[in-house]
Design a protein around this motif. Sequence first.
Motif, short mmCIF file in Angstrom:
data_model
loop_
_atom_site.label_atom_id
_atom_site.label_comp_id
_atom_site.label_asym_id
_atom_site.label_seq_id
_atom_site.Cartn_x
_atom_site.Cartn_y
_atom_site.Cartn_z
N LEU A 16 0.83 -1.21 0.00
CA LEU A 16 0.00 0.00 0.00
C LEU A 16 0.87 1.26 0.00
N SER A 17 0.51 2.21 -0.84
CA SER A 17 1.23 3.47 -0.93
C SER A 17 0.76 4.42 0.17
N ASP A 18 1.55 5.46 0.45
CA ASP A 18 1.15 6.46 1.43
C ASP A 18 -0.14 7.16 1.01
N GLU A 19 -0.31 7.35 -0.28
CA GLU A 19 -1.53 7.97 -0.78
C GLU A 19 -2.74 7.10 -0.45
N GLN A 20 -2.61 5.80 -0.66
CA GLN A 20 -3.70 4.89 -0.32
C GLN A 20 -3.98 4.90 1.18
N LEU A 21 -2.92 4.95 1.98
CA LEU A 21 -3.08 4.93 3.43
C LEU A 21 -3.74 6.21 3.93
N ARG A 22 -3.39 7.34 3.36
CA ARG A 22 -4.04 8.60 3.74
C ARG A 22 -5.53 8.54 3.40
N LYS A 23 -5.85 7.94 2.27
CA LYS A 23 -7.25 7.79 1.90
C LYS A 23 -7.96 6.88 2.91
N CYS A 24 -7.29 5.82 3.35
CA CYS A 24 -7.86 4.93 4.37
C CYS A 24 -8.14 5.69 5.66
N MET A 25 -7.22 6.58 6.04
CA MET A 25 -7.40 7.37 7.26
C MET A 25 -8.62 8.29 7.14
N THR A 26 -8.76 8.94 6.00
CA THR A 26 -9.90 9.82 5.77
C THR A 26 -11.21 9.03 5.85
N LEU A 27 -11.21 7.86 5.23
CA LEU A 27 -12.41 7.01 5.24
C LEU A 27 -12.72 6.50 6.64
N PHE A 28 -11.68 6.13 7.38
CA PHE A 28 -11.87 5.60 8.73
C PHE A 28 -12.49 6.66 9.63
N LEU A 29 -11.97 7.89 9.55
CA LEU A 29 -12.52 8.98 10.37
C LEU A 29 -13.97 9.26 10.00
N ALA A 30 -14.26 9.21 8.70
CA ALA A 30 -15.65 9.43 8.26
C ALA A 30 -16.57 8.35 8.81
N GLU A 31 -16.09 7.11 8.84
CA GLU A 31 -16.91 6.00 9.37
C GLU A 31 -17.08 6.14 10.88
N MET A 32 -16.04 6.61 11.58
CA MET A 32 -16.15 6.88 13.02
C MET A 32 -17.27 7.88 13.29
N LYS A 33 -17.25 8.99 12.55
CA LYS A 33 -18.24 10.05 12.77
C LYS A 33 -19.64 9.57 12.40
N LYS A 34 -19.72 8.73 11.39
CA LYS A 34 -21.00 8.16 11.00
C LYS A 34 -21.56 7.31 12.13
N GLY A 35 -20.71 6.51 12.77
CA GLY A 35 -21.14 5.67 13.88
C GLY A 35 -21.52 6.46 15.12
N LEU A 36 -20.87 7.61 15.32
CA LEU A 36 -21.16 8.45 16.49
C LEU A 36 -22.43 9.27 16.31
N GLY A 37 -22.86 9.47 15.07
CA GLY A 37 -23.99 10.32 14.79
C GLY A 37 -25.34 9.65 15.05
N LYS A 38 -26.25 10.39 15.63
CA LYS A 38 -27.57 9.85 15.95
C LYS A 38 -28.35 9.50 14.69
N GLU A 39 -28.25 10.34 13.68
CA GLU A 39 -29.01 10.13 12.45
C GLU A 39 -28.36 9.12 11.52
N THR A 40 -27.05 8.90 11.70
CA THR A 40 -26.31 8.06 10.75
C THR A 40 -25.90 6.71 11.32
N ASN A 41 -26.04 6.52 12.64
CA ASN A 41 -25.54 5.29 13.27
C ASN A 41 -26.21 4.03 12.72
#
Length: 466
Positions: A16-41
């Motif tokens: 995996l390239s650093d570019e791919q890993l940075r994209k994974c980080m962005t996606l992971f944070l988005a999924e975290m916030k989705k799980g924390l959200g009342k409307e999106t959980n």
Amino acid sequence: MVTNSKVQAITAPLCLSDEQLRKCMTLFLAEMKKGLGKETNAAADVKMLPTYVRAIPSGQEEGKFLALDLGGTNFRVLLIDLKGRSVKMSSKIFNVPQEIMVGTGAALFDHIAECMYRFMYAEGILDQVLPLGFTFSFPCRQLGLASAKLIRWTKGFSASNVEGEDVAKLLKEAVKRRGDFDVDIVAVVNDTTGTLMSCGHSTPTAFIGLILGTGCNACYMERIENVELWDGDTNEPKEVIINMECGAFGDNGVLDFIRTEFDQHIDNESINKGNQKYEKMTSGMYLGELVRLVLLKLTEAGLLFGGKLPAVLKKKDVFYTKYLSEIEADADETVTRSHKILRDELGISYATKEDAELVRYVCSLVSSRAAILAAIAMVTIMNHMKRPMTTVGIDGSVYKYHPKVHTIMTETINRFIDPNLKFKLMLSEDGSGKGAALIAAVAAYQKAGKPALSDAKPAATAPTKK
């Protein structure tokens, strides 16, 4: 280092390239916030479940506490004797047979109760009703500290009539059916939470727990203001441990850009197809099988074993994950350990030293990718929390026994962490079991109206010592 271009063409998707890993980080944070959200959980794969655990041991707890630890084919019963910071522990491991794992829920909990009876009889405590912490390491929705409903089975379990049920209630019913001992179930926790609590007992900067073993999951201390599903009080401490259930990261397809044909094969052949896609790339239950699939393709391409496919490699799960740790522990350039495993363990008598070198290379790629992906989740959490210093408590066979996973994780986190933040990775010995007993101790003290929050651990909004 393998330089054959044909080999590299087959194995390149595992790098995996650093570019791919940075994209994974962005996606992971988005999924975290989705799980924390009342409307999106409800639609979230990473469920971000509040555990109701908000306090760590104060150091004043005393007494005996029981703990159960169910998270795989082995089940542990533990007796913890606490005297403040002093911990005495005895435990016994029991096997969970395959027919129990996939049988009825009643049979599974009857088996657990039988193991408890045998342990308590041996310890001479059958006449005592002790506070019990139950580490149940499967995705659960907490209804309170001592109540949790199973969302779905993972790790090869499929016992009937358990999903959607309160596992504490099922355990109580199994104990009641016996009628020859009793317990006071005061906490049901995930192994990640137990791991974090175990480290928090000695390390005030422990804010993340990670399991990297048969399965993969994480938890961390989140500010209640960010937990839209929180239905408890908002008194101090204004934080709660979140069981992320991040093994399901990517179930919605967001990780397909890094998943390989080998990952797809693993998923297709699993009993939970389409689920736990991140876990299937990182955990010990699947790493050995990933290596086997790569070896098959290399052999079919005439690049391994002279193109002659060993019959043994046609069998699913025959290449154990422990082989990865053993092979990569070999610093000898002649790759003697890899050669020995191929010939002595797998019976591939015609394996050459060149074959052994290539097998070692594949093991390195698969285990490195797992460590890197685990690290990417950790650094995303750290950057989100923004605590000046974070200790990550880690339990699990992949982290504990693989000789390079710690180093790879450390190097990866250093590449992507906010430069203002510091971290430490810490092995949590007996974390999931010991942690459950510590949570039981805290819960028992809270029930009795005694102090439970350690003054060593700051609230989320307080400054953290470096």
